[in-house]
Design a protein around this motif. Structure first.
Motif, mmCIF file in Angstrom:
data_model
loop_
_atom_site.group_PDB
_atom_site.id
_atom_site.type_symbol
_atom_site.label_atom_id
_atom_site.label_comp_id
_atom_site.label_asym_id
_atom_site.label_seq_id
_atom_site.Cartn_x
_atom_site.Cartn_y
_atom_site.Cartn_z
ATOM 1 N N SER A 23 -2.233 0.055 -6.950
ATOM 2 C CA SER A 23 -1.649 0.256 -5.700
ATOM 3 C C SER A 23 -2.419 0.328 -5.005
ATOM 4 C CB SER A 23 -0.759 1.245 -5.485
ATOM 5 O OG SER A 23 -1.774 2.451 -5.067
ATOM 6 N N TYR A 24 -1.213 -0.309 -4.016
ATOM 7 C CA TYR A 24 -2.853 -0.665 -2.657
ATOM 8 C C TYR A 24 -2.401 -0.002 -1.676
ATOM 9 C CZ TYR A 24 -1.294 -5.313 -5.702
ATOM 10 O OH TYR A 24 -1.081 -6.268 -6.458
ATOM 11 N N ASP A 25 -3.667 -0.234 -0.763
ATOM 12 C CA ASP A 25 -3.199 0.427 0.523
ATOM 13 C C ASP A 25 -3.334 -0.083 1.038
ATOM 14 O OD1 ASP A 25 -6.386 0.049 0.136
ATOM 15 O OD2 ASP A 25 -7.335 1.905 0.681
ATOM 16 N N ARG A 26 -4.190 -1.723 1.689
ATOM 17 C CA ARG A 26 -4.054 -2.765 2.076
ATOM 18 C C ARG A 26 -3.917 -3.935 1.686
ATOM 19 N NH1 ARG A 26 -8.300 0.314 3.280
ATOM 20 N NH2 ARG A 26 -8.332 1.762 5.274
ATOM 21 N N VAL A 27 -3.179 -4.465 3.244
ATOM 22 C CA VAL A 27 -2.843 -6.155 2.252
ATOM 23 C C VAL A 27 -3.515 -7.425 3.000
ATOM 24 C CG1 VAL A 27 -1.119 -7.913 0.915
ATOM 25 C CG2 VAL A 27 -1.585 -5.588 0.031
ATOM 26 N N HIS A 28 -3.824 -7.723 3.045
ATOM 27 C CA HIS A 28 -4.015 -8.714 4.656
ATOM 28 C C HIS A 28 -3.777 -10.366 3.607
ATOM 29 C CE1 HIS A 28 -5.469 -10.721 8.328
ATOM 30 N NE2 HIS A 28 -6.311 -11.829 7.439
ATOM 31 N N VAL A 29 -3.052 -10.706 4.510
ATOM 32 C CA VAL A 29 -2.658 -12.384 4.466
ATOM 33 C C VAL A 29 -3.311 -13.698 4.883
ATOM 34 C CG1 VAL A 29 -0.838 -13.671 2.860
ATOM 35 C CG2 VAL A 29 -0.647 -11.278 2.157
ATOM 36 N N HIS A 38 -12.337 -6.047 -2.094
ATOM 37 C CA HIS A 38 -11.745 -6.865 -3.530
ATOM 38 C C HIS A 38 -11.192 -8.119 -2.588
ATOM 39 C CE1 HIS A 38 -10.776 -8.630 -7.025
ATOM 40 N NE2 HIS A 38 -10.019 -8.146 -7.028
ATOM 41 N N LEU A 39 -11.334 -9.605 -2.988
ATOM 42 C CA LEU A 39 -10.651 -10.452 -2.284
ATOM 43 C C LEU A 39 -9.848 -10.964 -3.912
ATOM 44 C CD1 LEU A 39 -9.888 -12.440 -0.143
ATOM 45 C CD2 LEU A 39 -12.406 -13.963 -1.368
ATOM 46 N N VAL A 40 -8.729 -12.030 -3.755
ATOM 47 C CA VAL A 40 -8.116 -12.697 -4.505
ATOM 48 C C VAL A 40 -7.726 -13.392 -3.902
ATOM 49 C CG1 VAL A 40 -5.866 -11.963 -5.604
ATOM 50 C CG2 VAL A 40 -7.146 -10.106 -5.695
ATOM 51 N N VAL A 41 -8.599 -14.383 -4.358
ATOM 52 C CA VAL A 41 -7.644 -15.944 -4.322
ATOM 53 C C VAL A 41 -6.590 -16.181 -4.758
ATOM 54 C CG1 VAL A 41 -8.784 -18.421 -3.734
ATOM 55 C CG2 VAL A 41 -9.646 -15.799 -3.402
ATOM 56 N N GLY A 42 -5.273 -16.954 -4.265
ATOM 57 C CA GLY A 42 -4.289 -17.657 -5.448
ATOM 58 C C GLY A 42 -2.929 -17.151 -4.670
ATOM 59 N N ASP A 43 -2.163 -17.852 -6.273
ATOM 60 C CA ASP A 43 -0.578 -17.565 -5.432
ATOM 61 C C ASP A 43 -0.959 -16.250 -4.965
ATOM 62 O OD1 ASP A 43 2.193 -17.241 -5.146
ATOM 63 O OD2 ASP A 43 2.023 -19.201 -6.463
ATOM 64 N N SER A 44 0.063 -15.801 -4.359
ATOM 65 C CA SER A 44 0.209 -13.837 -4.586
ATOM 66 C C SER A 44 1.886 -13.884 -4.729
ATOM 67 C CB SER A 44 0.480 -13.376 -2.752
ATOM 68 O OG SER A 44 1.410 -14.255 -2.140
#
Length: 51
Positions: A37-43, A22-28
């Protein structure tokens, strides 16, 4: 000021969806509570100049 290329973001979302991501585009700063909850985050980010 944040600028997002909507064409690149749309293509990235399609490609990542095929991989089950799942891709989230915008200000984090606010996070993405609806996907927690997240198992991974890539910025990634881009800058025009290095201060």
């Amino acid at each position: 000021m944040s600028k997002v290329d909507p064409v690149v973001a749309k293509q990235a979302a399609r490609n990542l969806a095929q991989a089950g991501v799942h891709l989230v585009v915008g200000d984090s700063a606010a996070g993405c509570p609806e996907r927690a909850s997240y198992d991974r985050v890539h910025v990634t980010c881009g800058i025009r100049t290095v201060p």
